[in-house]
Design a protein around this motif. Structure first.
Motif, PDB file in Angstrom:
ATOM      1  N   MET A 100       0.847  -1.186   0.000  1.00 39.19           N
ATOM      2  CA  MET A 100       0.000   0.000   0.000  1.00 39.19           C
ATOM      3  C   MET A 100       0.883   1.236   0.000  1.00 39.19           C
ATOM      4  SD  MET A 100      -3.223   0.609   2.485  1.00 39.19           S
ATOM      5  CE  MET A 100      -4.527   1.720   2.022  1.00 39.19           C
ATOM      6  N   MET A 101       0.507   2.229  -0.785  1.00 38.96           N
ATOM      7  CA  MET A 101       1.304   3.454  -0.884  1.00 38.96           C
ATOM      8  C   MET A 101       0.391   4.664  -0.934  1.00 38.96           C
ATOM      9  SD  MET A 101       2.428   2.671  -4.797  1.00 38.96           S
ATOM     10  CE  MET A 101       2.045   0.929  -4.577  1.00 38.96           C
ATOM     11  N   THR A 102       0.986   5.814  -0.682  1.00 36.23           N
ATOM     12  CA  THR A 102       0.227   7.053  -0.751  1.00 36.23           C
ATOM     13  C   THR A 102      -0.187   7.338  -2.191  1.00 36.23           C
ATOM     14  OG1 THR A 102       2.334   8.241  -0.898  1.00 36.23           O
ATOM     15  CG2 THR A 102       1.289   8.092   1.273  1.00 36.23           C
ATOM     16  N   PHE A 103      -1.345   7.951  -2.325  1.00 35.42           N
ATOM     17  CA  PHE A 103      -1.840   8.405  -3.632  1.00 35.42           C
ATOM     18  C   PHE A 103      -1.494   9.882  -3.775  1.00 35.42           C
ATOM     19  CE2 PHE A 103      -5.224  10.450  -6.137  1.00 35.42           C
ATOM     20  CZ  PHE A 103      -5.092   9.746  -7.325  1.00 35.42           C
ATOM     21  N   ILE A 104      -0.891  10.237  -4.891  1.00 39.06           N
ATOM     22  CA  ILE A 104      -0.513  11.636  -5.122  1.00 39.06           C
ATOM     23  C   ILE A 104      -1.728  12.360  -5.694  1.00 39.06           C
ATOM     24  CG2 ILE A 104       1.002  13.181  -6.420  1.00 39.06           C
ATOM     25  CD1 ILE A 104       3.153  11.016  -6.221  1.00 39.06           C
ATOM     26  N   PRO A 105      -2.291  13.322  -4.963  1.00 38.74           N
ATOM     27  CA  PRO A 105      -3.541  13.955  -5.398  1.00 38.74           C
ATOM     28  C   PRO A 105      -3.360  14.807  -6.650  1.00 38.74           C
ATOM     29  CG  PRO A 105      -2.637  15.085  -3.485  1.00 38.74           C
ATOM     30  CD  PRO A 105      -1.794  13.864  -3.689  1.00 38.74           C
ATOM     31  N   ASN A 106      -4.476  15.014  -7.333  1.00 41.49           N
ATOM     32  CA  ASN A 106      -4.513  15.875  -8.518  1.00 41.49           C
ATOM     33  C   ASN A 106      -3.523  15.393  -9.583  1.00 41.49           C
ATOM     34  OD1 ASN A 106      -5.702  18.051  -9.879  1.00 41.49           O
ATOM     35  ND2 ASN A 106      -3.993  19.397  -9.378  1.00 41.49           N
ATOM     36  N   SER A 107      -3.412  14.081  -9.713  1.00 43.01           N
ATOM     37  CA  SER A 107      -2.466  13.493 -10.665  1.00 43.01           C
ATOM     38  C   SER A 107      -3.203  12.600 -11.657  1.00 43.01           C
ATOM     39  CB  SER A 107      -1.401  12.678  -9.929  1.00 43.01           C
ATOM     40  OG  SER A 107      -1.995  11.606  -9.212  1.00 43.01           O
ATOM     41  N   THR A 108      -2.546  12.336 -12.774  1.00 43.37           N
ATOM     42  CA  THR A 108      -3.157  11.504 -13.809  1.00 43.37           C
ATOM     43  C   THR A 108      -2.066  10.845 -14.641  1.00 43.37           C
ATOM     44  OG1 THR A 108      -4.834  11.495 -15.572  1.00 43.37           O
ATOM     45  CG2 THR A 108      -3.279  13.325 -15.587  1.00 43.37           C
ATOM     46  N   THR A 109      -2.468   9.903 -15.467  1.00 44.83           N
ATOM     47  CA  THR A 109      -1.548   9.251 -16.402  1.00 44.83           C
ATOM     48  C   THR A 109      -2.138   9.296 -17.803  1.00 44.83           C
ATOM     49  OG1 THR A 109      -2.531   7.073 -15.991  1.00 44.83           O
ATOM     50  CG2 THR A 109      -0.609   7.683 -14.655  1.00 44.83           C
ATOM     51  N   TYR A 110      -1.297   9.067 -18.798  1.00 43.53           N
ATOM     52  CA  TYR A 110      -1.714   9.040 -20.195  1.00 43.53           C
ATOM     53  C   TYR A 110      -1.156   7.783 -20.859  1.00 43.53           C
ATOM     54  CZ  TYR A 110      -2.365  14.025 -19.227  1.00 43.53           C
ATOM     55  OH  TYR A 110      -2.736  15.224 -18.672  1.00 43.53           O
ATOM     56  N   ASN A 111      -1.984   7.119 -21.634  1.00 40.50           N
ATOM     57  CA  ASN A 111      -1.492   5.977 -22.411  1.00 40.50           C
ATOM     58  C   ASN A 111      -0.730   6.434 -23.647  1.00 40.50           C
ATOM     59  OD1 ASN A 111      -2.580   3.961 -20.725  1.00 40.50           O
ATOM     60  ND2 ASN A 111      -4.588   4.198 -21.678  1.00 40.50           N
ATOM     61  N   THR A 112      -1.208   7.486 -24.294  1.00 41.70           N
ATOM     62  CA  THR A 112      -0.566   8.088 -25.462  1.00 41.70           C
ATOM     63  C   THR A 112      -0.749   9.592 -25.349  1.00 41.70           C
ATOM     64  OG1 THR A 112      -2.592   7.944 -26.794  1.00 41.70           O
ATOM     65  CG2 THR A 112      -1.035   6.087 -26.950  1.00 41.70           C
ATOM     66  N   THR A 113      -0.095  10.338 -26.244  1.00 35.07           N
ATOM     67  CA  THR A 113      -0.254  11.785 -26.234  1.00 35.07           C
ATOM     68  C   THR A 113      -0.032  12.356 -27.628  1.00 35.07           C
ATOM     69  OG1 THR A 113       0.395  13.830 -25.111  1.00 35.07           O
ATOM     70  CG2 THR A 113       2.163  12.310 -25.719  1.00 35.07           C
ATOM     71  N   THR A 114      -0.607  13.525 -27.861  1.00 41.29           N
ATOM     72  CA  THR A 114      -0.295  14.323 -29.051  1.00 41.29           C
ATOM     73  C   THR A 114       0.246  15.685 -28.621  1.00 41.29           C
ATOM     74  OG1 THR A 114      -2.586  15.149 -29.135  1.00 41.29           O
ATOM     75  CG2 THR A 114      -2.065  13.195 -30.465  1.00 41.29           C
ATOM     76  N   ASN A 115       0.514  15.826 -27.335  1.00 44.33           N
ATOM     77  CA  ASN A 115       0.878  17.099 -26.720  1.00 44.33           C
ATOM     78  C   ASN A 115       2.398  17.184 -26.535  1.00 44.33           C
ATOM     79  OD1 ASN A 115       1.357  19.220 -24.898  1.00 44.33           O
ATOM     80  ND2 ASN A 115      -0.611  18.934 -23.879  1.00 44.33           N
ATOM     81  N   ASN A 116       3.035  18.167 -27.165  1.00 48.58           N
ATOM     82  CA  ASN A 116       4.485  18.316 -27.050  1.00 48.58           C
ATOM     83  C   ASN A 116       4.936  18.571 -25.612  1.00 48.58           C
ATOM     84  OD1 ASN A 116       4.826  17.908 -29.765  1.00 48.58           O
ATOM     85  ND2 ASN A 116       5.212  20.048 -30.281  1.00 48.58           N
TER      86      ASN A 116
END
Length: 349
Positions: A100-116
Motif C-alpha cells: 500500500m502506498m500514498t496516492f498523489i492527489p490531482n495526478s493523472t496518467t496518459y497511455n498516449t499523447t499528441t501534446n508536445n
C-alpha cells in the motif's frame, strides 16, 4: 474481491479507522490495483503483487525501499509506502502479497499523447529519475526479473515457444514470426560493451509517468517493480515507443501507428534539461534502442501468444498477437527514423 476481503487486508497496514471504499484500477497488465479512500477522504493505492511474474517479492520490495529515499527532490514527487503493523512495506495475506502506498492527489496518467508538453515532461522526468539514482551503488540492487531485457534470453524463450506451439497458432502468427527473424538480424548491431550500467526503471512506458492534472508537469515515475540494473537505452526506448506513437499498443490499423518527429524532439529537449547525464557511447546507442525496445516487447507478446497467454492479461484470444504486430510495426518505423533520431540526439544532448 469483496469489501470484507479488502477491509481485512487494509487492517494489516498501519492505518487508522476501519471503514474504506475502494475502486479497481484496470490499466495495468500485471498487478491488481485498487484506489482506496478512507472516512477522512484520504486516498491510497493498494496493489496485489503478481507472484507468478515476480517470484521474489522480498527482493522486489527491497529494491524499491533502497531507491525511494533518493527519489525525493523539489522537482520529483515522493511516493511513500505504508508499512504493515510489523514495520514492513508489504504483507502476505491468504497466500498473496499486498502493498500500500500514498496516492498523489490531482495526478493523472496518459497511455498516449499528441501534446508536445507531455512529451517534453516525459523526457525531463526520466532524466531526473536517472540523475537522482546515479550516485546509488549499483551492487545493492538485485534483479527482480533476471535477463528481463536480454535479447539472447528473449530469443531463446521465443524459439522454445515456437517448438511447443500449437500448429494452428504457428499458421496464424506466420507473418509475425518472419518479422521477428528479420529484426533479430538487425539488432545484432547493438553493442552494450562500452555502456555504463545504471539503475533503470525498465518499464518507462508513458502511463508509468504521473502528471499533474492542472499543469501537465511530470511528477514522478510509478510502478517500480522492475527497478534494477540495466542500460539507459532500455528506459529511453521504452519511453519513445509510447510517447512518439500516438496509437495504442495493440492497434490493429497499422496506418494509425506513427513516429511523430515533433513529439520525439520534445522528448529529447526534456531529457536535455539534465546536462552531462549520458556518455557519448550512450547517446550513440539511443536511436537503435528506440528500435530495440518496441521489438523486444513485441517479441515477448508473440512468445506469450504462442504460449497460450500465460504472462500478459488479455481480453480476447489474439490480443497478444495484435500487440506484437503493432509493436513490430512501430519498431520498423523507428528504424526508418534512425538517422533522424541520431542527428537530433547528438545535436541536443
Amino acid at each position: 474481491m469483496t469489501q470484507h476481503q479488502i477491509t481485512s487486508i487494509l487492517k494489516a497496514f498501519d492505518l487508522t479507522g476501519d471503514e474504506f471504499q475502494y475502486t479497481p484500477l484496470t490499466a495495468g497488465l500485471i498487478n491488481d490495483t485498487f484506489l482506496v479512500t478512507d472516512v477522512e477522504n484520504r486516498q491510497f493505492i493498494l496493489q496485489k503483487i503478481n507472484e507468478k511474474v515476480f517470484k521474489n517479492v522480498d527482493v522486489l520490495m527491497r529494491n524499491i525501499g533502497l531507491a525511494l529515499p533518493h527519489l525525493s527532490a523539489p522537482a520529483y514527487a515522493t511516493i511513500t509506502f505504508i508499512n504493515n503493523n510489523n514495520g514492513e512495506n508489504y504483507i502476505k495475506h491468504n497466500g498473496a502479497f499486498w502493498r500500500m502506498m500514498t496516492f498523489i492527489p490531482n495526478s493523472t496518467t496518459y497511455n498516449t499523447t499528441t501534446n508536445n508538453t507531455i512529451a517534453f515532461e516525459a523526457g525531463r522526468i526520466i532524466g531526473k529519475f536517472h540523475s537522482l539514482l546515479a550516485p546509488v551503488p549499483k551492487n545493492l540492487f538485485k534483479d527482480t526479473l533476471p535477463k528481463f531485457h536480454n535479447l539472447d534470453h528473449r530469443t531463446k524463450a521465443f524459439k522454445q515457444a515456437l517448438d511447443a506451439a500449437e500448429p494452428g497458432k504457428l499458421v496464424i502468427a506466420k507473418y509475425a514470426i518472419q518479422q521477428a527473424t528479420i529484426f533479430l538480424k538487425e539488432l545484432n548491431h547493438l553493442n552494450d560493451q562500452e555502456l555504463p550500467v545504471r539503475i533503470c526503471h525498465n518499464d518507462t512506458k508513458l502511463n508509468n509517468i504521473l502528471f499533474s492534472k492542472t499543469s501537465d508537469k511530470a511528477l514522478c515515475l510509478i510502478d517500480l517493480d522492475t527497478l534494477m540494473k540495466g542500460y539507459f537505452y532500455y528506459d529511453f526506448g521504452d519511453a519513445i515507443r509510447t510517447v512518439v506513437n500516438t496509437a495504442p499498443e495493440d492497434e490493429k490499423e497499422h496506418d494509425n501507428i506513427v513516429f511523430n518527429e515533433n513529439l520525439f524532439n520534445a522528448f529529447i529537449d526534456g531529457l536535455a534539461t539534465q546536462p552531462h547525464l549520458l556518455t557519448n557511447a550512450e547517446k550513440e546507442s539511443l536511436a537503435l534502442g528506440a528500435v530495440f525496445m518496441p521489438f523486444l516487447h513485441g517479441l515477448r507478446a508473440l512468445t506469450d501468444y504462442l504460449n497460450n497467454n500465460i504472462y500478459y492479461k488479455v481480453t480476447y484470444e489474439n490480443q497478444n498477437l495484435d500487440r506484437c504486430l503493432s509493436l513490430f510495426n512501430f519498431a520498423e518505423k523507428a528504424l526508418q527514423h534512425k538517422n533522424i533520431m541520431t542527428d537530433y540526439i547528438l545535436n541536443k544532448l
